[in-house]
Design an enzyme around this catalytic site. Structure first.
Site, PDB file in Angstrom:
ATOM      1  N   LYS A   9     -11.534  50.921  75.909  1.00  0.00           N
ATOM      2  CA  LYS A   9     -12.629  50.327  75.105  1.00  0.00           C
ATOM      3  C   LYS A   9     -13.170  48.913  75.853  1.00  0.00           C
ATOM      4  O   LYS A   9     -12.624  48.823  76.656  1.00  0.00           O
ATOM      5  CB  LYS A   9     -11.841  50.212  73.770  1.00  0.00           C
ATOM      6  CG  LYS A   9     -11.478  51.402  73.146  1.00  0.00           C
ATOM      7  CD  LYS A   9     -10.830  51.175  71.635  1.00  0.00           C
ATOM      8  CE  LYS A   9     -10.285  52.417  71.075  1.00  0.00           C
ATOM      9  NZ  LYS A   9      -9.656  52.274  69.594  1.00  0.00           N
ATOM     10  N   TYR A  49     -16.795  58.605  66.115  1.00  0.00           N
ATOM     11  CA  TYR A  49     -15.750  58.060  64.908  1.00  0.00           C
ATOM     12  C   TYR A  49     -16.238  58.706  63.640  1.00  0.00           C
ATOM     13  O   TYR A  49     -15.953  58.063  62.507  1.00  0.00           O
ATOM     14  CB  TYR A  49     -15.671  56.523  65.062  1.00  0.00           C
ATOM     15  CG  TYR A  49     -14.799  56.029  66.046  1.00  0.00           C
ATOM     16  CD1 TYR A  49     -13.475  56.218  66.265  1.00  0.00           C
ATOM     17  CD2 TYR A  49     -15.365  54.964  66.915  1.00  0.00           C
ATOM     18  CE1 TYR A  49     -12.774  55.794  67.101  1.00  0.00           C
ATOM     19  CE2 TYR A  49     -14.445  54.425  68.046  1.00  0.00           C
ATOM     20  CZ  TYR A  49     -13.199  54.742  67.951  1.00  0.00           C
ATOM     21  OH  TYR A  49     -12.377  54.344  69.093  1.00  0.00           O
ATOM     22  N   PHE A  57     -13.428  49.908  57.810  1.00  0.00           N
ATOM     23  CA  PHE A  57     -13.427  49.371  59.188  1.00  0.00           C
ATOM     24  C   PHE A  57     -14.446  49.980  59.978  1.00  0.00           C
ATOM     25  O   PHE A  57     -14.808  49.600  61.118  1.00  0.00           O
ATOM     26  CB  PHE A  57     -12.124  49.206  59.802  1.00  0.00           C
ATOM     27  CG  PHE A  57     -11.260  50.453  59.964  1.00  0.00           C
ATOM     28  CD1 PHE A  57     -11.704  51.376  60.918  1.00  0.00           C
ATOM     29  CD2 PHE A  57     -10.491  50.855  59.075  1.00  0.00           C
ATOM     30  CE1 PHE A  57     -11.016  52.652  61.222  1.00  0.00           C
ATOM     31  CE2 PHE A  57      -9.657  52.061  59.204  1.00  0.00           C
ATOM     32  CZ  PHE A  57      -9.910  53.042  60.257  1.00  0.00           C
ATOM     33  N   ARG A  85      -1.374  60.396  73.954  1.00  0.00           N
ATOM     34  CA  ARG A  85      -1.113  59.761  72.604  1.00  0.00           C
ATOM     35  C   ARG A  85       0.396  59.023  72.789  1.00  0.00           C
ATOM     36  O   ARG A  85       0.272  57.974  72.321  1.00  0.00           O
ATOM     37  CB  ARG A  85      -1.022  60.736  71.521  1.00  0.00           C
ATOM     38  CG  ARG A  85      -2.423  61.347  71.308  1.00  0.00           C
ATOM     39  CD  ARG A  85      -3.457  60.579  70.655  1.00  0.00           C
ATOM     40  NE  ARG A  85      -2.804  59.951  69.429  1.00  0.00           N
ATOM     41  CZ  ARG A  85      -3.919  59.167  68.636  1.00  0.00           C
ATOM     42  NH1 ARG A  85      -5.102  59.020  69.133  1.00  0.00           N
ATOM     43  NH2 ARG A  85      -3.599  58.774  67.603  1.00  0.00           N
ATOM     44  N   ARG A 102      -0.650  50.367  74.495  1.00  0.00           N
ATOM     45  CA  ARG A 102      -1.180  49.378  73.577  1.00  0.00           C
ATOM     46  C   ARG A 102       0.238  48.406  73.211  1.00  0.00           C
ATOM     47  O   ARG A 102       0.014  47.175  73.205  1.00  0.00           O
ATOM     48  CB  ARG A 102      -1.319  49.896  72.072  1.00  0.00           C
ATOM     49  CG  ARG A 102      -2.591  50.486  72.459  1.00  0.00           C
ATOM     50  CD  ARG A 102      -2.772  51.665  71.082  1.00  0.00           C
ATOM     51  NE  ARG A 102      -4.114  52.258  70.891  1.00  0.00           N
ATOM     52  CZ  ARG A 102      -4.583  53.215  70.133  1.00  0.00           C
ATOM     53  NH1 ARG A 102      -3.520  53.905  69.386  1.00  0.00           N
ATOM     54  NH2 ARG A 102      -5.581  53.610  69.987  1.00  0.00           N
ATOM     55  N   ASN A 112      -7.800  47.568  70.595  1.00  0.00           N
ATOM     56  CA  ASN A 112      -6.500  48.297  71.150  1.00  0.00           C
ATOM     57  C   ASN A 112      -6.604  49.130  72.271  1.00  0.00           C
ATOM     58  O   ASN A 112      -5.925  49.901  72.838  1.00  0.00           O
ATOM     59  CB  ASN A 112      -5.601  49.099  69.965  1.00  0.00           C
ATOM     60  CG  ASN A 112      -6.710  50.326  69.289  1.00  0.00           C
ATOM     61  OD1 ASN A 112      -7.669  50.663  69.881  1.00  0.00           O
ATOM     62  ND2 ASN A 112      -6.216  50.850  68.341  1.00  0.00           N
ATOM     63  N   HIS A 115      -8.560  54.923  73.850  1.00  0.00           N
ATOM     64  CA  HIS A 115      -8.725  55.928  72.894  1.00  0.00           C
ATOM     65  C   HIS A 115      -8.086  56.979  73.587  1.00  0.00           C
ATOM     66  O   HIS A 115      -8.416  57.165  74.714  1.00  0.00           O
ATOM     67  CB  HIS A 115     -10.111  55.939  72.393  1.00  0.00           C
ATOM     68  CG  HIS A 115     -10.421  57.318  71.815  1.00  0.00           C
ATOM     69  ND1 HIS A 115     -10.288  57.504  70.429  1.00  0.00           N
ATOM     70  CD2 HIS A 115     -10.729  58.567  72.126  1.00  0.00           C
ATOM     71  CE1 HIS A 115     -10.554  58.721  69.994  1.00  0.00           C
ATOM     72  NE2 HIS A 115     -10.637  59.490  71.207  1.00  0.00           N
ATOM     73  N   GLU A 126     -14.602  65.846  71.550  1.00  0.00           N
ATOM     74  CA  GLU A 126     -15.028  64.692  72.260  1.00  0.00           C
ATOM     75  C   GLU A 126     -15.421  64.885  73.979  1.00  0.00           C
ATOM     76  O   GLU A 126     -16.386  64.068  74.248  1.00  0.00           O
ATOM     77  CB  GLU A 126     -13.881  63.786  72.188  1.00  0.00           C
ATOM     78  CG  GLU A 126     -13.732  63.301  70.811  1.00  0.00           C
ATOM     79  CD  GLU A 126     -12.099  62.614  70.562  1.00  0.00           C
ATOM     80  OE1 GLU A 126     -11.464  62.361  71.332  1.00  0.00           O
ATOM     81  OE2 GLU A 126     -11.943  62.242  69.469  1.00  0.00           O
TER      82      GLU A 126
END
Ligand code: DAT
Ligand code: MG
Length: 147
Positions: A9, A49, A57, A85, A102, A112, A115, A126
């Site tokens: 990110k 998203y 948010f 993950r 993270r 964070n 992704h 994705e």
């Protein structure tokens, strides 16, 4: 072989963490099959998203992800989706275990650093969304038979 979509990110790019994160994934044995540094459009951010569209948010999330370049990647390997993950750690970095991306590199849920797709369905969606039209490379590294 399973493929997953991973994105560093804007906070990760700005903080110079591309190398650290790529290093971790490579050392684990995953294979990079596509990558690009890119500025995300509002349209792509909202599509990516879309499951969070109704969350409070959502607006912040879209402005954050469009606030600077991201490093978008496809990684391949046995169980790649779940492995990435696990390596990312919990969504809230304050709850993420040390040793995770993270848990080692972030503090706030809004920033964070990374992704990763959360299921085979989201990985397929994705990868098509971010790399549609581009074919991820098919190649073997000589070390792959040792992983
Ligand atoms: P993940 O990125 O671990 O898959 P998610 O899909 O639930 O988490 O949420 C996507 C992103 O949205 C997450 O990385 C950070 C942001 N986010 C999630 N929950 C949030 C919250 N309660 N407040 C602010 N941002 C949040
Ligand atoms: Mg998610």
């Amino acid at each position: 072989m399973e493929q997953t979509f991973v994105m560093i990110k804007p906070d990760g790019v700005q903080r110079g963490l591309i190398g650290d994160i790529v290093y971790r994934l490579e050392r684990r044995g995953l294979r990079l099959v596509a990558a690009k540094l890119m500025q995300v459009s509002r349209q792509l951010a909202e599509k990516h998203y879309e499951e969070h569209r109704d969350k409070p948010f959502f607006g912040e999330l879209v402005s954050f992800i469009t606030s600077g370049p991201v490093f978008a990647m496809v990684w391949e390997g046995q169980g790649a989706i779940a492995v990435v993950r696990q390596m990312m750690g919990k969504t809230n970095p304050q709850e993420a275990a040390p040793g995770t991306i993270r848990g080692d590199l972030a503090l706030s849920i809004g920033m964070n650093v990374v992704h990763g797709s959360d299921s085979p369905e989201s990985a397929a969606r994705e990868i098509a969304l971010w790399f549609g039209g581009e074919t991820p490379l098919k190649y073997e590294r000589s070390m792959d038979r040792w992983i």
